[in-house]
Design an enzyme around this catalytic site. Structure first.
Site: not given
Ligand code: 13P
Length: 241
Positions: A8-10, A92, A94, A162, A168, A202, A223-224
């Protein structure tokens, strides 16, 4: 069953950066054993599709539940499908916590994804204070019951567990935490059988193999660590074993 490794590149990687990523993304030995999926920003879908050198499923990070309308800034499931997406992230953390998305809206979005022929990847997870209060199962059951009705008879869907406190933050759930939560998800879904239950929060090349070998963990949502082609390839290779 093939492990799922999803990125997930956000709000990262516009079209040029996306094409650059794909030109350098060459995981080794994963095609038979790993299902790769990327969720780029909508504007980069086409660039990812054109530049991919390995089979990668494509998804969007959010959809609106209406098919079309005077809804400035929104994108429908049908449009995502037309643009080449096969998957849609829904709910998600966020979206829920930064943009106020409600359980009811998550349910409508899951219904819209199914209507358009997209595979919904529905995210659930508890806040740290909810975990500390012992509410893990209650939160997951509440979140799942809001969209389970939209999945009657549907097998092409996934759930991503999640935990919000692990997103993150560099803090990862233990494999035991993940297994416990995934078991609650599976039990709550009852007869609705997901294609996969993913863990997210993470995940990195160092912890991916251990998390994916935990009972009930069918893959990861990253994610990251999905933003760098070498690092993300490392996770895919860890999944391949
Ligand atoms: P991180 O891997 O950056 O913790 O993000 C997880 C996530 O939100 C994936 O959807």
């Amino acid at each position: 069953m093939r492990k799922v490794v999803a990125g997930n590149w956000k709000m990262h990687h516009g079209p040029d950066a996306a094409a650059g990523f794909l030109s350098r993304f060459r995981p080794r030995g994963v095609s038979e054993t790993v299902e790769l999926i990327l969720f780029p920003p909508d504007l980069s879908l086409r660039a990812v599709r054109k530049a991919a050198r390995v089979p990668v499923g494509l998804g969007v990070q959010n959809i609106h539940w209406e098919e079309s309308g005077a809804l400035t800034g929104e994108v429908s499931a049908e449009m995502a499908r037309e643009a080449g997406a096969s998957f849609a992230l829904v709910g998600h953390s966020e979206r829920r916590h930064l943009f106020g998305e409600t359980d009811d809206q998550v349910g409508r979005k899951v219904r819209a994804a199914v209507r358009a022929g997209l595979v919904p990847v529905v995210c659930v997870g508890e806040l740290l204070k909810e975990r500390r209060a012992g509410w893990l199962a209650d939160v997951l059951r509440r979140q799942i019951s809001a969209f389970a009705g939209a999945l009657e008879g549907v097998t092409a869907f996934m759930v991503a567990y999640e935990p919000v406190w692990a997103i993150g933050t560099g803090e990862t759930a233990t494999p035991e935490d993940a297994s416990e939560a995934h078991a609650i998800v599976r039990e709550t879904l009852g007869a609705r059988t997901p294609a996969a239950i993913l863990y997210g929060g993470s995940v990195n090349p160092g912890n991916a193999a251990e998390l994916m070998s935990a009972p009930g963990v069918d893959g990861v949502l990253v994610g990251g660590a999905s933003l760098d082609p070498g690092v993300f390839a490392g996770i895919a290779e860890a999944a391949a074993g």
